[in-house]
Write a protein that holds these residues in place. Structure first.
Motif, PDB file in Angstrom:
ATOM      1  N   TYR A  94     -11.089  92.068  29.867  1.00  0.00           N
ATOM      2  CA  TYR A  94     -11.543  91.078  29.072  1.00  0.00           C
ATOM      3  C   TYR A  94     -10.685  91.154  27.840  1.00  0.00           C
ATOM      4  O   TYR A  94      -9.984  92.065  27.410  1.00  0.00           O
ATOM      5  N   ALA A 114      -6.207  83.713  34.301  1.00  0.00           N
ATOM      6  CA  ALA A 114      -7.521  84.190  33.797  1.00  0.00           C
ATOM      7  C   ALA A 114      -8.242  84.021  35.237  1.00  0.00           C
ATOM      8  O   ALA A 114      -8.340  83.048  36.078  1.00  0.00           O
ATOM      9  N   VAL A 115      -9.060  85.022  35.281  1.00  0.00           N
ATOM     10  CA  VAL A 115      -9.977  85.185  36.563  1.00  0.00           C
ATOM     11  C   VAL A 115     -11.418  85.457  35.866  1.00  0.00           C
ATOM     12  O   VAL A 115     -11.811  85.772  35.064  1.00  0.00           O
ATOM     13  N   GLU A 116     -12.466  84.701  36.726  1.00  0.00           N
ATOM     14  CA  GLU A 116     -13.728  84.551  36.236  1.00  0.00           C
ATOM     15  C   GLU A 116     -14.439  86.111  36.438  1.00  0.00           C
ATOM     16  O   GLU A 116     -14.241  86.616  37.403  1.00  0.00           O
ATOM     17  N   ARG A 157     -19.474  87.342  33.062  1.00  0.00           N
ATOM     18  CA  ARG A 157     -19.684  86.523  31.928  1.00  0.00           C
ATOM     19  C   ARG A 157     -18.735  85.910  31.388  1.00  0.00           C
ATOM     20  O   ARG A 157     -18.795  84.934  30.754  1.00  0.00           O
ATOM     21  N   PHE A 158     -17.437  86.666  31.291  1.00  0.00           N
ATOM     22  CA  PHE A 158     -16.416  86.193  30.484  1.00  0.00           C
ATOM     23  C   PHE A 158     -15.299  86.173  31.489  1.00  0.00           C
ATOM     24  O   PHE A 158     -15.186  86.864  32.507  1.00  0.00           O
ATOM     25  N   LYS A 159     -13.902  85.574  31.146  1.00  0.00           N
ATOM     26  CA  LYS A 159     -12.903  85.641  31.747  1.00  0.00           C
ATOM     27  C   LYS A 159     -12.237  87.080  31.651  1.00  0.00           C
ATOM     28  O   LYS A 159     -12.207  87.730  30.615  1.00  0.00           O
ATOM     29  N   LYS A 160     -11.533  87.617  32.723  1.00  0.00           N
ATOM     30  CA  LYS A 160     -10.577  88.628  32.492  1.00  0.00           C
ATOM     31  C   LYS A 160      -9.249  88.286  32.759  1.00  0.00           C
ATOM     32  O   LYS A 160      -8.975  86.978  33.329  1.00  0.00           O
ATOM     33  N   TYR A 161      -8.414  88.659  32.218  1.00  0.00           N
ATOM     34  CA  TYR A 161      -6.889  88.402  32.346  1.00  0.00           C
ATOM     35  C   TYR A 161      -6.025  89.445  32.816  1.00  0.00           C
ATOM     36  O   TYR A 161      -6.213  90.549  32.996  1.00  0.00           O
TER      37      TYR A 161
END
Length: 122
Positions: A20, A56-58, A61-65
């Motif tokens: 994240y 960026a992967v979903e 709740r938030f994107k992860k990199y």
């Protein structure tokens, strides 16, 4: 890749899994002794996505990199570009420059022979 982008990539490569933004910022700042804000890091990540360096992967709740480039592949490409740009692609010319133009001693020559033998096996 800029130096700042490389620092971000090194942080992502070291993590080894999607991360994240907040966690990446924390790890990045600790690793580099910087005091970046989320917006600064996010701006870099957007640009790096456009360069296909980062994905960026979903998340829930938030994107992860995560890195879109393997570290070894990047180093290989960067090393080749460095050799081409500075030494006309010649590894031998680079070695001569690194050694200050001085002739290597017999021990160094033997070490190079061993490396060459290993390369021939591959």
């Amino acid at each position: 890749m800029t130096e700042a982008e490389l620092e971000i990539m090194e942080t992502l490569w070291a993590k080894g899994e999607p991360i994240y933004l907040g966690e990446l910022l924390e790890v990045f700042n600790a690793r580099t002794n910087k005091d970046w804000k989320k917006q600064t890091l996010n701006t870099f990540l957007v640009k790096m996505q456009q360069k296909n360096l980062v994905q960026a992967v979903e998340g829930a709740r938030f994107k992860k990199y995560r890195p879109a480039v393997v570290r070894e592949a990047y180093l290989e490409e960067a090393s080749k570009a460095f050799l081409d740009r500075n030494y006309g692609g010649s590894f031998a010319k680079m070695l001569m420059t690194l050694n200050g133009g001085a002739k290597p001693d017999e021990k160094e020559i033997e070490a190079l022979r061993q490396v060459l033998k290993e390369w021939e096996k591959e």
